[in-house]
Scaffold this motif. Structure first.
Motif, PDB file in Angstrom:
ATOM      1  N   CYS A 212       0.907  -1.275   0.032  1.00  0.00           N
ATOM      2  CA  CYS A 212      -0.091  -0.051   0.065  1.00  0.00           C
ATOM      3  C   CYS A 212       0.727   1.234   0.011  1.00  0.00           C
ATOM      4  N   ALA A 213       0.987   1.824  -1.351  1.00  0.00           N
ATOM      5  CA  ALA A 213       1.828   2.971  -1.266  1.00  0.00           C
ATOM      6  C   ALA A 213       1.278   4.213  -0.532  1.00  0.00           C
ATOM      7  N   THR A 214      -0.088   4.304  -0.334  1.00  0.00           N
ATOM      8  CA  THR A 214      -0.416   5.479   0.637  1.00  0.00           C
ATOM      9  C   THR A 214      -0.040   5.525   1.947  1.00  0.00           C
ATOM     10  N   TYR A 215       0.243   4.093   2.695  1.00  0.00           N
ATOM     11  CA  TYR A 215       0.664   4.279   4.009  1.00  0.00           C
ATOM     12  C   TYR A 215       2.176   3.567   4.038  1.00  0.00           C
ATOM     13  N   GLY A 216       2.672   3.263   3.066  1.00  0.00           N
ATOM     14  CA  GLY A 216       3.923   2.586   3.009  1.00  0.00           C
ATOM     15  C   GLY A 216       4.055   1.222   3.265  1.00  0.00           C
ATOM     16  N   LEU A 217       2.913   0.485   3.250  1.00  0.00           N
ATOM     17  CA  LEU A 217       3.130  -0.784   3.658  1.00  0.00           C
ATOM     18  C   LEU A 217       3.687  -2.036   2.953  1.00  0.00           C
ATOM     19  N   ASN A 218       4.786  -2.668   3.355  1.00  0.00           N
ATOM     20  CA  ASN A 218       5.616  -3.359   2.587  1.00  0.00           C
ATOM     21  C   ASN A 218       6.697  -3.049   1.407  1.00  0.00           C
ATOM     22  N   VAL A 219       6.463  -1.607   1.165  1.00  0.00           N
ATOM     23  CA  VAL A 219       6.980  -0.990   0.097  1.00  0.00           C
ATOM     24  C   VAL A 219       8.767  -1.161   0.251  1.00  0.00           C
ATOM     25  N   ASP A 220       9.362  -0.458   1.156  1.00  0.00           N
ATOM     26  CA  ASP A 220      10.824  -0.728   1.313  1.00  0.00           C
ATOM     27  C   ASP A 220      11.087  -2.237   1.158  1.00  0.00           C
ATOM     28  N   ARG A 221      10.245  -3.016   1.917  1.00  0.00           N
ATOM     29  CA  ARG A 221      10.670  -4.574   2.147  1.00  0.00           C
ATOM     30  C   ARG A 221      10.672  -5.082   0.697  1.00  0.00           C
TER      31      ARG A 221
END
Length: 702
Positions: A212-221
């Motif tokens: 979820c790019a909105t909240y940053g979920l798992n993006v960096d991971r």
């Protein structure tokens, strides 16, 4: 000590390269914007080509400005324009969310640390299907799709297959990403976790993440995982190469001093077999093919999508085949007229595991997945018509039988797909499969209900009588009948679906959208008023089922209650003698119980009946007083928003004059297309006089 110093120098060089890149790129995009203002198309094209060459040189200049010892990772991002890949990249680069999707992708740089070693991460957001240059360049690939978009999901495998045509993917790390950013009550999730994981398994050695790019979920991971996989893959290949097994290292930036366009290498020489000189093209980060009339879009500045880009997006949707849960030959009725055997045509029908029913004209079209028409069954009602005498003719596709072999699918907007089977067993098998698929589709979407929708559901349940099912008394009903104005449990809602939309229009409190007109009906009526009308016949003992009742008991009661109207409160003679006039008076007085009682007996003729010297209908009255719920109920009974009274006024015009914006919007949406324009009022009539005259026509007590 030397290793630490080298790592520090690499990290410093990488940061300086990124600063140089980020400092100049906005100026390049500004030049593209200025080129758009040049009127001479030929000159515009020539200047654009020169700027593109400058941009390419600038983007790839780190290949000779940085030391060859600085390691880098070439990462490709692939997905169609609906996938959400641009938002994913933007979140990783900047830590912020942008909704705008870049139709032409982009090229970006970022430093990343893997196993305490700094890498220059070159990110290539591909603006379309991967080409051969892109395929030979990447060290790892992230495939992206949106969890609420079937097209983006199907595109992934097509892109994977295209990539595999250009190079072997056995040693290329892959990650599959499903984005959640577009999921809402209007766009529910359509790709289940099981389907996504199955696709990841089909891609071979591919990890799966939901982001979820909105909240940053798992993006960096996701980005650190793919970088880690690339680094691990290189170490394995380095070990194989150094062990003397005869295998050569891959053509990646970490292993090569130069890159070539050929994929065949001599194990003792970096020069490709059959080549006498180095190919400069392989040194560069691949540049997407650009049309002369289009510039490369800037990911960090939002812009409107042009019509040509929208066409490209639609054409870019990939194809794929979901697993059919049931398929076979059926006859489909193609006309809306009187039932006749000549109206039936043989079709090959497939019900897929994503809840989509598709039919094809022949088996070839089915195999090629072309020339098809589809319908998602989740928001349809299944109806099996009552028995009727069969017609025995030579052209009849079925044998003479006393059983009705049809089943119908009725959508929320009233469209009907009619199918004819060859036996009762086949009909029941299709109906069972469809009902099961509807239930599975609803359950798979239930976890994605909007918080606001849950709040509204609780507020409806707090209305008197709405805390239990209107038919069986089960607690906490989560389904509603729009035109009956009541709430019910999921078991009873399934039976209501089979009644048809002319009797009951079913909608979920959790899964469906609730526009103001639908909310107003439920808020105005409720279970108490509904049952006071439909169970108001005190002369008959009503066998109301309990929450634990069987489906057969529920079906018998619901059909008796709403279809056969056995328990319906008798209409007093003073109202029954003139339902049209009584309906006008009830709406003017705001008598909800009487309105619902009259509508239970009303027909289209009653709704469109013009009353008194003013020749107004019930819809005129509801529009003038701003009764949104009554306006919607009358429209469902085929009320005409453009029907004129004696003064040339229409319900649509009255709603507009009286400032009832929601009523006006609803009427305008439902007006007949052939009556798109309205007559201008005669100049001798004052609109204020008209409004006063209309508003108080039917205010006498009932």
């Amino acid at each position: 000590m030397n290793n630490i110093r080298q790592e520090h120098n690499n990290s410093t060089s990488i940061r300086q390269e990124i600063q140089r890149f980020e400092g100049v790129h906005p100026n390049i995009y500004a030049v593209y914007e200025l080129i758009q203002n040049i009127e001479d198309i030929n000159l515009q094209s020539q200047i654009r080509d020169h700027v593109i060459n400058i941009e390419d040189s600038f983007v790839n200049s780190q290949e000779w400005t940085l030391s060859k010892s600085v390691p880098q990772i070439c990462l490709g991002i692939v997905g169609n324009i609906s996938s959400g890949k641009s938002a994913l990249v933007h979140r990783f680069l900047t830590g912020s969310y942008v909704r705008e999707e870049s139709p032409e992708g982009g090229r970006f740089k970022k430093d990343i640390v893997v196993d305490n070693q700094s890498f220059l991460l070159l990110i290539r957001d591909e603006g379309g299907p991967p080409e051969i240059q892109f395929s030979s360049w990447v060290d790892g690939v992230i495939f992206v799709f949106s969890l609420d978009d079937e097209g983006s999901f199907h595109s992934v495998f097509n892109y994977f297959r295209r990539l595999a045509q250009f190079r072997s993917l056995n040693n290329v790390p892959l990650i599959l990403v499903g984005t959640q950013d577009s999921i809402s009550s209007e766009n529910p999730r359509v790709i289940s976790d099981e389907r996504a994981k199955k696709l990841a398994a089909d891609l071979k050695r591919c990890a799966y993440y939901e982001t979820c790019a909105t909240y940053g979920l798992n993006v960096d991971r996701v980005f650190h995982d793919i970088a880690q996989r690339v680094s691990l893959s290189r170490r394995k290949l380095d070990y194989v190469s150094s062990s003397g097994s005869g295998f050569s290292a891959p053509s990646t930036p970490l292993h090569r001093s130069v890159s070539t366009s050929s994929g065949i290498y001599n194990s003792n020489n970096s020069t490709p077999i059959g080549e006498s000189s180095l190919s400069i093209a392989g040194l560069f980060t691949p540049t997407p093919l650009r049309k002369s009339s289009r510039r490369k879009s800037n990911l960090f500045s939002a812009r409107k999508v042009s019509e040509s880009e929208e066409k490209k997006r639609l054409n870019d949707l990939g194809f794929g085949r979901n697993i059919p849960v049931k398929q076979g030959w059926l006859h489909k009725r193609t006309s809306r007229g009187k039932i006749s055997n000549k109206d039936w045509k043989k079709k090959y029908v497939a019900l897929e595991d994503d809840g989509k029913l598709t039919y094809y004209s022949n088996m070839h079209d089915y195999r090629e997945n072309i020339h098809k028409k589809s319908l998602y069954v989740m928001r349809t009602m299944i109806k099996v018509p009552g028995r009727h005498p069969s017609v025995s003719t030579k052209s009849s596709p079925v044998a003479k039988s006393e059983e009705n072999l049809e089943f119908h699918l009725v959508s929320m907007d009233g469209d009907t797909w009619q199918f004819l089977t060859s036996s009762v067993q086949e009909r029941d098998s299709w109906v069972t499969a469809l009902e099961r698929q509807i239930m599975l589709s609803l359950q798979s979407n239930s976890s994605h209900a909007n918080i606001k929708q849950h709040t509204y559901e609780r507020s409806l349940n707090e209305i008197a009588g709405n805390s239990v099912c209107v038919d069986c008394g089960a607690e906490n009903p989560t389904w509603a009948s729009l035109n009956l104005g009541c709430l019910m449990c999921i078991e009873c809602s399934g039976i209501h679906r089979n009644l048809g939309t002319h009797i009951s229009r079913i909608r979920s409190l959790e899964l469906d959208d609730w526009p103001p007109e639908c909310r107003s009906v439920i808020e105005k009526v409720g279970n108490l008023i509904c049952n006071s009308v439909w169970e108001g016949n005190s002369n008959i003992q009503i066998p109301k089922p309990k929450p634990t009742a069987s489906r057969e008991e529920r079906e018998m009661f619901i059909h008796d209650k709403y279809e056969r109207k056995l328990y319906l409160l008798m209409l007093p003679s003073k109202y029954g003698a003139d339902i049209g006039s009584s309906l006008c008076f009830a709406i003017a007085d705001g008598n909800t119980q009487l309105i619902m009682h009259l509508l239970a007996y009303a027909t289209k003729e009653h709704v469109t009946m013009q009353i008194g010297p003013e020749q107004q209908t019930a819809l005129h009255v509801a529009s003038s007083v701003g009764d949104l719920a009554s306006v919607q109920l009358l429209l469902w009974l085929r009320g005409n928003p453009c029907q004129e009274d004696a003064l040339g006024q229409t319900p649509l015009r009255l709603a507009e004059q009286n400032g009832h914006q929601q009523c006006y919007k609803l009427l305008n949406t439902n007006r007949p297309s052939q009556n798109g324009s309205h007559k201008q009022l005669p100049q001798q009539y004052d609109p204020h006089d008209l409004r006063r005259h209309v508003n108080y026509m039917y205010t006498s007590a009932i």
